[in-house]
Design a protein around this motif. Structure first.
Motif, short mmCIF file in Angstrom:
data_model
loop_
_atom_site.label_atom_id
_atom_site.label_comp_id
_atom_site.label_asym_id
_atom_site.label_seq_id
_atom_site.Cartn_x
_atom_site.Cartn_y
_atom_site.Cartn_z
N UNK A 194 0.83 -1.20 0.00
CA UNK A 194 0.00 0.00 0.00
C UNK A 194 0.87 1.25 0.00
N UNK A 195 0.23 2.39 -0.29
CA UNK A 195 0.94 3.66 -0.46
C UNK A 195 1.75 4.04 0.78
N UNK A 196 1.21 3.76 1.97
CA UNK A 196 1.91 4.11 3.20
C UNK A 196 3.01 3.11 3.56
N UNK A 197 3.04 1.97 2.88
CA UNK A 197 4.04 0.96 3.18
C UNK A 197 3.74 0.13 4.40
N UNK A 198 2.49 0.14 4.84
CA UNK A 198 2.13 -0.61 6.06
C UNK A 198 1.72 -2.05 5.78
N UNK A 199 1.20 -2.30 4.58
CA UNK A 199 0.70 -3.63 4.27
C UNK A 199 1.31 -4.12 2.96
N UNK A 200 1.77 -5.35 2.98
CA UNK A 200 2.28 -6.00 1.77
C UNK A 200 1.65 -7.38 1.68
N UNK A 201 1.16 -7.73 0.51
CA UNK A 201 0.54 -9.03 0.32
C UNK A 201 1.09 -9.75 -0.89
N UNK B 184 -3.41 4.54 -4.00
CA UNK B 184 -3.05 5.72 -3.20
C UNK B 184 -3.87 5.82 -1.93
N UNK B 185 -4.56 4.74 -1.55
CA UNK B 185 -5.39 4.76 -0.35
C UNK B 185 -4.56 4.80 0.92
#
Length: 474
Positions: free
Chosen positions: A34-41, A76-77
């Motif tokens: 995700x855009x913030x770099x908090x979640x990767x799948x 960009x969420x």
């Protein structure tokens, strides 16, 4: 990989072709975080259909094979709502190829767009016809229309024009069973039961995949006045808002508040920045007034009257009016730099919260000392859209902490506490950024049981297999 999954991949490749489907890890990688770099799948593959018909056929194929779908716009969420989980079993569905030029109806003041159209492209298409789409945000160069609708995006113009809910006149979407809901025709009055498009707006891709929309346009801005004021408190800023509404009326389009701490952060982050007024002020206010061609001539006088009467009523300590467009843009640059500047100061937890507009000063003034007392060394900072009751409430970590450890420990506890406080104040834990996976558990913990029950019942009725964006929202 099982034979069933191989069969699905072969069928998807045959349906969409080489441009429309890939399992290449390098191609997919930028879209799996995700855009913030908090979640990767991880993903089974990435589908890029080129039409609503292809989306519908793909959804039917996924349903047949029991493959979950994670729809994604511009990625960009802010809440991880478009990122798949780590199982690698879901299909990432991007609509970025569905980006035909918006169709502008100048007479009807509407734009009909495919879901993959970039917000900035829509802005430019409308401007070319002497019109504008009155929603803007920092990610306008990457955010897509489909994503903005699915998350009910807001921005700096909600005060006057509302969020996406108010700007969507018609909608097209593919439902979980592969049927196409086509309500693109904009009707002023339509009393045939539920407003189904509103059910899909803000549903974060859990009830249907938005493939197109008809959007409301406004006359182009012929003149604007951008003002900057220093005030003694957030309560004074609220009084100034009421005054601005009285003096400027419909010309008032933006009203942003920033504490002095945030202004200092922007100066550190970008030394070339110069604030429009001298001296230290506990709070700063950015006001934007706009007018179409009919009201353009009177706008400068309205802006001047607003400030003169605000001085007379002792609502402001100092103020300035941008002398030209370049200076106006510099005023806004300060506001738009705050998130990056705060992030550069160190780790923080961010909260996108709202309460009733009249209660926001009281909430911030009471919440800040609570958080800073319970977590010594932290700094709580609120800034944002006071005019619509939405404050971005950031809590900055103490100096010297390990960022990751602090985020997972105190950071999570602080967020729970902030969410408790805003819920007690009758507010929302998500004003404009959505729930996604970031706030899903908090919504389950704090949400109204009746409302949550209705959300889950609707999800079960429309998507009984739970294939659309699993693990998000509800």
């Amino acid at each position: 990989m099982t034979q069933e999954r191989n069969t699905f991949i072969a069928a998807a490749q045959a349906l969409l072709g080489p441009k429309g489907f890939t399992t290449d890890a390098e191609t997919m990688a930028p879209w799996l975080t995700d855009w913030r770099g908090r979640f990767t799948g991880r993903a089974l593959g990435m589908a890029s259909p080129a039409s609503t018909e292809e989306v519908a056929a793909l959804v039917r194929l996924c349903r047949e094979h029991g493959v979950a779908i994670v729809p994604q716009g511009g990625n960009s969420g802010m809440s991880g709502g478009a990122t798949p989980d780590e199982s690698g079993e879901a299909l990432l569905l991007t609509l970025r190829r569905m980006n035909a030029s918006p169709r502008i109806d100048s007479e009807g003041r509407t734009a009909t767009c495919e879901a993959g159209v970039i917000l900035q492209v829509l802005h430019e298409a409308a401007e070319a016809q002497g019109l504008r789409f009155p929603l803007s945000l920092g990610g306008k160069g990457s955010a897509t229309i489909g994503g903005l609708i699915s998350t009910n995006a807001g921005g700096t113009q909600v005060l006057r024009h509302g969020s996406m809910r108010a700007l969507v006149l018609g909608l097209q979407a593919v439902l979980p069973d592969g049927q196409v809901l086509d309500q693109l025709t904009p009707l002023k009055k339509d009393n045939r039961g539920f407003d189904l498009k509103q059910l899909l707006i803000g549903s974060e891709g859990t009830l249907g995949i938005v493939t197109g929309a008809t959007l409301k346009l406004e006359p182009a801005v012929a003149a604007r006045s951008v003002l900057w004021a220093g005030v003694a408190s957030l309560r004074a800023a609220r009084a100034l808002l009421l005054h601005a509404e009285k003096i400027a009326g419909d010309a008032l389009e933006g009203f942003e508040v920033m504490p002095d701490h945030a202004i200092d952060a922007t100066r550190e982050y970008m030394p070339s920045i110069r604030t429009p007024i001298e001296g230290q002020h506990p709070w700063h206010v950015l006001i934007e007034l706009v007018a179409d061609a009919q009201g353009a001539e009177a706008l400068p006088a309205t802006a001047e009257r607003l400030l003169v009467t605000a001085f007379e009523q002792e609502l402001i300590a100092d103020a300035a009016i941008a002398a030209n467009e370049a200076q106006a843009d510099k005023f806004w640059q300060i506001r738009e730099t705050i998130p990056s500047a705060e992030r550069a100061r160190g780790p923080a937890v961010q909260h996108d919260i709202s309460v009733a507009v009249a209660k926001m000063p009281e909430f911030v003034e009471s919440a800040v000392p609570v958080i800073e007392a319970e977590w010594p060394g932290t700094r709580a900072v609120g800034f944002g859209h006071l005019g619509d009751g939405n404050i971005h409430f950031h809590v900055i970590a103490p100096d010297g902490v390990d960022p990751k450890a602090w985020q997972l420990g105190d950071g999570k506890a602080i967020s729970r506490r902030v969410h408790d406080l805003v819920t007690q104040a009758g507010g929302s834990i998500s004003a404009e950024h959505g729930i996604g996976q970031l706030k899903r558990d908090e919504l389950a913990r704090l949400g109204d049981p009746v409302a949550l029950g209705l959300l889950r019942a609707v999800k079960q009725a429309l998507d009984p297999q739970g294939l659309l964006n699993p693990g998000k929202l509800v």
